[in-house]
Design a protein around this motif. Structure first.
Motif, PDB file in Angstrom:
ATOM      1  N   UNK B  87       0.870  -1.169   0.000  1.00 36.00           N
ATOM      2  CA  UNK B  87       0.000   0.000   0.000  1.00 36.00           C
ATOM      3  C   UNK B  87       0.913   1.228   0.000  1.00 36.00           C
ATOM      4  N   UNK B  88       0.398   2.346  -0.495  1.00 31.82           N
ATOM      5  CA  UNK B  88       1.152   3.594  -0.394  1.00 31.82           C
ATOM      6  C   UNK B  88       1.106   4.076   1.048  1.00 31.82           C
ATOM      7  N   UNK B  89       2.257   4.537   1.558  1.00 35.36           N
ATOM      8  CA  UNK B  89       2.214   5.208   2.860  1.00 35.36           C
ATOM      9  C   UNK B  89       3.313   6.263   2.907  1.00 35.36           C
ATOM     10  N   UNK B  90       2.989   7.384   3.527  1.00 36.32           N
ATOM     11  CA  UNK B  90       3.898   8.527   3.559  1.00 36.32           C
ATOM     12  C   UNK B  90       5.217   8.194   4.234  1.00 36.32           C
ATOM     13  N   UNK B  91       5.145   7.429   5.326  1.00 30.88           N
ATOM     14  CA  UNK B  91       6.320   7.225   6.165  1.00 30.88           C
ATOM     15  C   UNK B  91       7.457   6.566   5.385  1.00 30.88           C
ATOM     16  N   UNK B  92       7.118   5.540   4.596  1.00 28.88           N
ATOM     17  CA  UNK B  92       8.147   4.813   3.846  1.00 28.88           C
ATOM     18  C   UNK B  92       8.823   5.733   2.832  1.00 28.88           C
ATOM     19  N   UNK B  93       8.020   6.475   2.086  1.00 28.31           N
ATOM     20  CA  UNK B  93       8.588   7.334   1.038  1.00 28.31           C
ATOM     21  C   UNK B  93       9.444   8.427   1.665  1.00 28.31           C
ATOM     22  N   UNK B  94       8.940   9.040   2.737  1.00 29.51           N
ATOM     23  CA  UNK B  94       9.706  10.109   3.396  1.00 29.51           C
ATOM     24  C   UNK B  94      11.027   9.558   3.940  1.00 29.51           C
ATOM     25  N   UNK B  95      10.990   8.364   4.510  1.00 30.71           N
ATOM     26  CA  UNK B  95      12.222   7.799   5.063  1.00 30.71           C
ATOM     27  C   UNK B  95      13.214   7.455   3.953  1.00 30.71           C
ATOM     28  N   UNK B 300       7.671  -8.838   4.276  1.00 29.67           N
ATOM     29  CA  UNK B 300       6.444  -8.492   5.007  1.00 29.67           C
ATOM     30  C   UNK B 300       6.654  -7.361   6.013  1.00 29.67           C
ATOM     31  N   UNK B 301       7.708  -7.480   6.834  1.00 29.92           N
ATOM     32  CA  UNK B 301       7.930  -6.485   7.892  1.00 29.92           C
ATOM     33  C   UNK B 301       8.951  -5.425   7.486  1.00 29.92           C
ATOM     34  N   UNK B 302       9.512  -5.525   6.296  1.00 33.01           N
ATOM     35  CA  UNK B 302      10.540  -4.576   5.861  1.00 33.01           C
ATOM     36  C   UNK B 302       9.896  -3.301   5.342  1.00 33.01           C
ATOM     37  N   UNK B 303      10.289  -2.169   5.900  1.00 32.40           N
ATOM     38  CA  UNK B 303       9.788  -0.895   5.391  1.00 32.40           C
ATOM     39  C   UNK B 303       8.345  -0.605   5.720  1.00 32.40           C
ATOM     40  N   UNK B 304       7.808  -1.223   6.769  1.00 32.85           N
ATOM     41  CA  UNK B 304       6.455  -0.846   7.205  1.00 32.85           C
ATOM     42  C   UNK B 304       6.479   0.588   7.750  1.00 32.85           C
ATOM     43  N   UNK B 305       5.286   1.118   7.984  1.00 35.82           N
ATOM     44  CA  UNK B 305       5.190   2.504   8.478  1.00 35.82           C
ATOM     45  C   UNK B 305       5.949   2.683   9.782  1.00 35.82           C
ATOM     46  N   UNK B 306       5.861   1.683  10.674  1.00 37.53           N
ATOM     47  CA  UNK B 306       6.540   1.810  11.965  1.00 37.53           C
ATOM     48  C   UNK B 306       8.058   1.756  11.772  1.00 37.53           C
ATOM     49  N   UNK B 307       8.532   0.824  10.958  1.00 38.60           N
ATOM     50  CA  UNK B 307       9.972   0.741  10.688  1.00 38.60           C
ATOM     51  C   UNK B 307      10.486   2.073  10.146  1.00 38.60           C
ATOM     52  N   UNK B 308       9.727   2.668   9.219  1.00 37.73           N
ATOM     53  CA  UNK B 308      10.156   3.923   8.603  1.00 37.73           C
ATOM     54  C   UNK B 308      10.149   5.067   9.614  1.00 37.73           C
ATOM     55  N   UNK B 309       9.131   5.115  10.460  1.00 37.80           N
ATOM     56  CA  UNK B 309       9.055   6.188  11.469  1.00 37.80           C
ATOM     57  C   UNK B 309      10.220   6.076  12.447  1.00 37.80           C
ATOM     58  N   UNK B 310      10.542   4.846  12.833  1.00 40.36           N
ATOM     59  CA  UNK B 310      11.671   4.618  13.744  1.00 40.36           C
ATOM     60  C   UNK B 310      12.980   5.034  13.070  1.00 40.36           C
TER      61      UNK B 310
END
Lengths: 436, 436
Positions: B87-95, B300-310
């Motif tokens: 899915x598109x999510x801001x956090x991944x792209x910004x990170x 699956x868990x690589x680059x999720x929103x939480x990973x990117x925010x962290x």
């Protein structure tokens, strides 16, 4: 030397285009019109326009998007301590003890990793060390992960299969009670072929619900003769529970429980940390010991205090909220209603599943699996606010695999949307706008 | 079918014994008297008796144990959304955008994974697809991770090395300016040997700080001739920055910056998420594109929103708190004072390092590396409340590699404890109790 860069929090431009400029071409988005998510809660996801989607696809946030107990456990533990496994810490030991309490007593040792791919990769290493063999047997469209060695035994990725591996047809549910015997014959032939080419079999690796082979939970017992065969030939039975595990199938905690089996090695992943990267292996002390005498295995982020605290909270949620029984009940209701739909819609073929892992074949006018129509159903549901996907060798099986907190009301909602989507496709027009 | 088990939160018994009963024999604990941790804060760790330890070893919690900004970013994002990358999510792209801003513009594509092992495993896959070769060249005591393929090119694990890999001696700092030329000759010979055995070289994989080869950050430029050689022979230069990256060496963000190099592929890990499982690859669009056309890669868990925010919060902490300059200054002070100690203590040999990655050789009366004495120093420091470790092919090099928030006062404290430990060992008695 890189200078600290000037950083603009919100660079201009379309998010999908920005994404393409910074991510590898190996990334794929769902849907031709991708969903831009900003928020999740329980079974609901919200996009940037605050549009709500019913999540009937994601099995990772199994106890619900943003589950408060899991987030709280993670936060409290991260504030307190996040030790790795070369120091003693209470959280890891308590979690390992509790996790093992859900297994047959013969399965009494844990190794934690971060991903299901790592778990399968390590299981293959352990099976090789324990058996002295090198060969692996998998099903024809299996998917087990993305490390180099595991991608090479995952035929669904369409890469060259490893010379030390053989793929056999998954058990065919249409054969009924014969399915297991046929599968065992295929496994035995593959093992003999491996032996002839110098690879004694190390393992038979089976996704317990055969997800990428089209979702085939039945008939019960269909793996037993093949498991007996592989053991007789010196290999181990490795149960890949990354998809089927943690109550998803509504009958016990593990998919192999349904089939009355006790594996030699079990690999775990996806829902184990509800989105926190947590995965692992459960096996017998004997196998762990022979592996451990030869090989060290340290996974920096595997089994840290935070991972263990999160894992424990997920188990709490599954047990205390009765999610296994709920998955069973809601799954039954869903399959019954889907079969009702099948009676009214010729494009709906067989409905299979266990618990909240449901497959629905989409077929053409001749009853043949139809990938394009399945994709149209997935797209149509996305337009009407429900997220599912398609799977199987033909990509023609709807994959309905929601968080386990999906209730009867959510199942009804999904069905309320699915009917009109099917009707519209049968009439060659769009469900919402009347034209496509 | 497993019944939901009765769970006792605090089973009786000694924690280490309980641990041995549930974890695989492949797990190892530090120290003969392991440290039982319950709390961490900044550079401090606390055991179950509330004893305080100065952490001069752990490079993962690089911005400090329990860093409040990182925990807060993780918590807030986990409450809001933890989407995966389909899915598109801001956090991944910004990170991803921000991460790339720390690299040469030619390195313009990101793939996120969960562990450094996964990153190196994927880098090897990508190098094979891009070059058409299969061979890998590593240093003699290299460690790059624990997947099957990467363990087989990590000689420090003492497993059989892959037939498609060759290990060459790491550059020898004692050769001074000749070190690079010698290393290039060794790499060239290994590549030619690979070619002769049917393996065209895909990559030269180098841990930029040569941690498990004994910590060898110098001489500057020592990798350049070998990098030129591998490219000339059709292979890629893959920089393993799992140890050296994110400012650890006190000179720019990446270890290869110090050496004036631009790699073809960079692998990242350990400090990237300050303990949250976050790792990845940065490479050129050309390499990502050729790989991506052939292979899907979904983690699956690589680059999720939480990973990117962290990941973003970790970058904030490094930049805003000037941790690279601090690592440089504190590291220099530490090495100067360690060299003072060396002048007074014959068992202290060469002191090497860059930033907060410091190696100290421990030697016997003849100046030869002495594993047992190094272990005694590590144990002695643990007894006096300071955590370090030993590394290198002989296990005789003290590895001092604290969180980057380690300040001059912490360096002084470490030295205040190290002196008496050395004195006590030289006198054959225990620093604290006067007898051993």
């Amino acid at each position: 030397m890189s200078a600290p860069p000037a950083y603009t929090a919100e660079p201009p431009g379309d998010l999908a285009a920005r994404r393409d400029r910074v991510l590898s071409a190996s990334y794929r988005l769902f849907y031709s019109d991708p969903v831009h998510l900003v928020r999740g809660e329980g079974v609901w996801l919200y996009d940037a326009d605050n549009r709500r989607y019913l999540d009937a696809y994601n099995n990772v946030p199994s106890v619900g998007h943003g589950n408060p107990r899991v987030v709280e456990a993670m936060t409290q533990q991260a504030r307190r301590l996040n030790a790795h496994t070369r120091y003693l810490s209470d959280e890891l030991v308590a979690y390992a003890e509790r996790l093992l309490s859900f297994f047959d007593p013969s399965l009494d040792r844990v190794i934690l990793t971060c991903t299901g791919s790592e778990a399968n990769d390590l299981a293959y290493r352990m099976a090789r060390v324990f058996t002295g063999g090198t060969g692996a047997i998998v099903t024809a469209n299996a998917y087990h992960g993305v490390t180099g060695e595991i991608a090479a035994i995952s035929p669904s990725l369409s890469l060259d299969i490893a010379s030390s591996a053989r793929a056999v047809p998954a058990p065919d549910p249409r054969l009924g009670d014969e399915a297991g015997a046929q599968f065992a014959r295929d496994v035995r032939a593959a093992a003999e072929d491996l032996i002839a080419s110098g690879h004694r079999p190390a393992m038979l690796l089976l996704d317990t619900v055969l997800s990428s082979d089209g979702i085939r939970p039945d008939p019960i017992g269909m793996f037993t003769p093949a498991v007996e065969a592989i053991r007789e030939l010196g290999g181990l039975y490795v149960a890949d529970e990354v998809q089927a595990g943690f109550g998803r199938l509504g009958a016990g905690m593990w998919g192999f429980d349904r089939h009355g089996l006790v594996p030699d090695l079990v690999t775990l992943g996806k829902p184990m940390g509800n989105g926190y990267p947590l995965a692992g292996i459960v096996t017998r002390a004997e196998i762990a010991s022979i592996f451990g005498r030869r090989d060290r295995y340290f996974n920096t982020f595997g089994g840290t205090s935070v991972a263990a605290a999160v894992g424990s909270a997920v188990l709490d949620e599954i047990v205390e909220n009765g999610l296994i029984a709920s998955a069973d009940a809601v799954g039954r209701q869903l399959r019954t209603r889907l079969r009702d739909l099948a009676a009214r819609h010729p494009m709906v073929g067989e409905v299979r599943g266990a618990g909240l892992f449901v497959g629905v074949d989409i077929v053409d006018g001749n009853g043949a699996l139809d990938r394009q129509r399945a994709a149209a159903v997935v797209d149509g549901l996305r337009e009407s606010g429900v997220l599912i996907s398609a799977a199987g060798p033909e990509g023609a099986t709807l994959k309905i695999r929601p968080p386990l907190v999906f209730g009867t009301e959510h199942a009804e909602l999904l069905l309320d949307h699915l009917g009109p989507v099917l009707t519209a496709l049968e009439h060659g027009c769009d469900a919402d706008s009347g034209h496509r």
